[in-house]
Design an enzyme around this catalytic site. Structure first.
Site, PDB file in Angstrom:
ATOM      1  N   ASN A 189       0.861  -1.185   0.000  1.00 36.67           N
ATOM      2  CA  ASN A 189       0.000   0.000   0.000  1.00 36.67           C
ATOM      3  C   ASN A 189       0.896   1.234   0.000  1.00 36.67           C
ATOM      4  O   ASN A 189       1.488   1.568   1.021  1.00 36.67           O
ATOM      5  CB  ASN A 189      -0.890  -0.033   1.258  1.00 36.67           C
ATOM      6  CG  ASN A 189      -1.739   1.221   1.383  1.00 36.67           C
ATOM      7  OD1 ASN A 189      -1.854   2.002   0.436  1.00 36.67           O
ATOM      8  ND2 ASN A 189      -2.332   1.420   2.553  1.00 36.67           N
ATOM      9  N   LYS A 236       0.066   4.261  -0.256  1.00 39.73           N
ATOM     10  CA  LYS A 236      -0.611   5.434   0.325  1.00 39.73           C
ATOM     11  C   LYS A 236      -0.407   6.652  -0.596  1.00 39.73           C
ATOM     12  O   LYS A 236      -0.430   6.504  -1.815  1.00 39.73           O
ATOM     13  CB  LYS A 236      -0.112   5.694   1.745  1.00 39.73           C
ATOM     14  CG  LYS A 236      -0.170   4.438   2.610  1.00 39.73           C
ATOM     15  CD  LYS A 236      -0.010   4.707   4.064  1.00 39.73           C
ATOM     16  CE  LYS A 236       0.117   3.381   4.804  1.00 39.73           C
ATOM     17  NZ  LYS A 236      -0.089   3.498   6.224  1.00 39.73           N
ATOM     18  N   HIS A 254      -9.767   0.630   4.609  1.00 37.63           N
ATOM     19  CA  HIS A 254      -8.495   0.829   5.333  1.00 37.63           C
ATOM     20  C   HIS A 254      -8.761   1.713   6.552  1.00 37.63           C
ATOM     21  O   HIS A 254      -9.591   2.631   6.495  1.00 37.63           O
ATOM     22  CB  HIS A 254      -7.476   1.486   4.395  1.00 37.63           C
ATOM     23  CG  HIS A 254      -6.080   1.470   4.957  1.00 37.63           C
ATOM     24  ND1 HIS A 254      -5.676   2.360   5.916  1.00 37.63           N
ATOM     25  CD2 HIS A 254      -5.031   0.647   4.730  1.00 37.63           C
ATOM     26  CE1 HIS A 254      -4.412   2.091   6.246  1.00 37.63           C
ATOM     27  NE2 HIS A 254      -4.000   1.050   5.533  1.00 37.63           N
ATOM     28  N   GLU A 294      -7.190   4.084   7.756  1.00 36.08           N
ATOM     29  CA  GLU A 294      -6.982   5.525   7.535  1.00 36.08           C
ATOM     30  C   GLU A 294      -8.213   6.150   6.874  1.00 36.08           C
ATOM     31  O   GLU A 294      -8.509   7.323   7.078  1.00 36.08           O
ATOM     32  CB  GLU A 294      -5.703   5.746   6.699  1.00 36.08           C
ATOM     33  CG  GLU A 294      -4.468   5.474   7.556  1.00 36.08           C
ATOM     34  CD  GLU A 294      -3.207   5.129   6.792  1.00 36.08           C
ATOM     35  OE1 GLU A 294      -3.152   5.327   5.569  1.00 36.08           O
ATOM     36  OE2 GLU A 294      -2.263   4.631   7.456  1.00 36.08           O
ATOM     37  N   GLU A 334      -5.637  -5.561  10.281  1.00 33.89           N
ATOM     38  CA  GLU A 334      -4.645  -4.518  10.540  1.00 33.89           C
ATOM     39  C   GLU A 334      -4.982  -3.817  11.855  1.00 33.89           C
ATOM     40  O   GLU A 334      -5.820  -2.896  11.870  1.00 33.89           O
ATOM     41  CB  GLU A 334      -4.666  -3.488   9.413  1.00 33.89           C
ATOM     42  CG  GLU A 334      -4.318  -4.052   8.057  1.00 33.89           C
ATOM     43  CD  GLU A 334      -3.718  -2.986   7.152  1.00 33.89           C
ATOM     44  OE1 GLU A 334      -2.608  -3.203   6.678  1.00 33.89           O
ATOM     45  OE2 GLU A 334      -4.356  -1.944   6.957  1.00 33.89           O
ATOM     46  N   GLY A 367       1.919   1.977  10.728  1.00 36.82           N
ATOM     47  CA  GLY A 367       2.827   3.121  10.605  1.00 36.82           C
ATOM     48  C   GLY A 367       3.463   3.524  11.913  1.00 36.82           C
ATOM     49  O   GLY A 367       4.043   4.610  12.016  1.00 36.82           O
ATOM     50  N   SER A 414       3.043  -2.453  10.306  1.00 38.50           N
ATOM     51  CA  SER A 414       4.493  -2.425  10.500  1.00 38.50           C
ATOM     52  C   SER A 414       5.174  -3.745  10.173  1.00 38.50           C
ATOM     53  O   SER A 414       6.087  -4.167  10.876  1.00 38.50           O
ATOM     54  CB  SER A 414       4.827  -1.965  11.936  1.00 38.50           C
ATOM     55  OG  SER A 414       4.341  -0.658  12.150  1.00 38.50           O
TER      56      SER A 414
HETATM   57  C1  PEP Z   1      -0.946  -0.116   5.784  1.00 42.42           C
HETATM   58  O1  PEP Z   1      -0.883   0.978   5.275  1.00 42.42           O
HETATM   59  O2  PEP Z   1      -1.899  -0.858   5.497  1.00 42.42           O
HETATM   60  C2  PEP Z   1       0.109  -0.534   6.711  1.00 42.42           C
HETATM   61  C3  PEP Z   1       0.011  -1.692   7.279  1.00 42.42           C
HETATM   62  O3  PEP Z   1       1.138   0.346   6.920  1.00 42.42           O
HETATM   63  P1  PEP Z   1       2.530   0.043   7.681  1.00 42.42           P
HETATM   64  O4  PEP Z   1       3.074  -1.240   7.118  1.00 42.42           O
HETATM   65  O5  PEP Z   1       3.396   1.216   7.372  1.00 42.42           O
HETATM   66  O6  PEP Z   1       2.224  -0.094   9.137  1.00 42.42           O
END
Ligand code: PEP
Length: 264
Positions: A12, A14, A103, A105, A175, A181, A220
């Site tokens: 992803n 972003k 997601h 976010e 997630e 992040g 992460s």
């Molecule tokens: C994501 O954006 O779905 C994500 C898991 O980000 P990160 O790996 O940076 O935590």
């Protein structure tokens, strides 16, 4: 990981890599795909880069390998007066074959609801886009013992749609919001507990849905923790944010999945 399901590693991007840097990374992702043939690879660039990245992946595919292209969001409507929005058919026309939905976010910053996620999942199937639907609890919810309740509530918004379209591929990404992040990650046992609960919900729909749906872990995921997470029985891949922006780290995560398949 279960050898019956091909591991899926999705990046992803972003709101990063909209220009030439995205095309360069896509070319490197095609190298990663060729080097790790037992892994399915997907990248999710920003909307404006989807067509160019899809074309790059298609051209590179003449030399072998495959990398799918995902959108990071879409509108559930097919057309109309919705300024600034992008429809499922537009994404498919641009070359996307996957779409990330729900997601955290989007849920956090844009107020996306379970009902909207339901509508988007339904629209994705109509447009023949493979949905990767994200669910996960906040830190507050985890600390108050609500993790499984929250995840099951989010899942209940769309699991019947997955069953209705069981002949079509789909994926779920667990997630935990507190791990996205932040550099914090769920341990393999913590991830597995939630993944197993998700698999049970899928089983209640049908054995076929439970057997074929890939449940990704996201939060992460990095080169150094990927293998342990992917080794958990119900973890079928990863949704990777930060570490997908560099070919070296994304490639290392794909290699971790490949090595688990090859050694199984
Ligand atoms: C994501 O954006 O779905 C994500 C898991 O980000 P990160 O790996 O940076 O935590």
């Amino acid at each position: 990981m279960n050898s019956a399901r091909k591991p899926l590693i999705a990046g992803n991007w972003k709101m990063h890599l909209g220009g030439i840097a995205g095309i360069e990374l896509a070319a490197k992702c095609m190298d990663i795909a060729r080097q790790n043939p037992h892994v399915e690879l997907v990248v999710a660039p920003p909307f404006t880069a989807i067509a160019a990245i899809a074309q790059e992946c298609e051209e590179q595919g003449e030399h072998g390998g495959h990398c799918g292209v995902a959108a990071q969001n879409m509108n559930a409507k097919s057309a109309g007066a919705y300024t600034g929005e992008v429809s499922p058919a537009m994404l498919a026309e641009a070359g996307a074959t996957w779409v990330i939905l729900g997601h955290s976010e989007r849920r956090q910053h844009y107020g996306e609801t379970d009902q909207q996620v339901h509508e988007k999942v339904a629209a994705a199937f109509v447009a023949k886009l493979v949905p990767i639907v994200c669910i996960g609890e906040t830190l507050e919810e985890r600390e108050s013992g609500q993790t499984l309740t929250v995840v099951k509530r989010q899942l209940s918004a769309f699991v019947e749609l997955l069953q209705e379209h069981v002949a079509l591929p789909s994926a779920i990404a667990y997630e935990p919001v507190w791990a996205i992040g932040t550099g914090k990650t769920a341990g393999p046992a913590e991830a597995e507990e939630v993944h197993a609960a998700i698999r049970e919900v899928l089983s209640a729909q049908s054995a076929e849905l439970a057997a074929k749906t890939r449940i990704l872990y996201g939060g992460s995921v990095k080169a150094d923790n990927a293998k342990a997470l992917l080794a958990a029985a119900n973890v079928d891949g990863a949704l990777v944010g930060g570490a997908s922006l560099e070919a070296a780290s994304f490639g290392a995560i794909a290699r971790a999945a490949e090595s688990l398949v090859v050694s199984s």
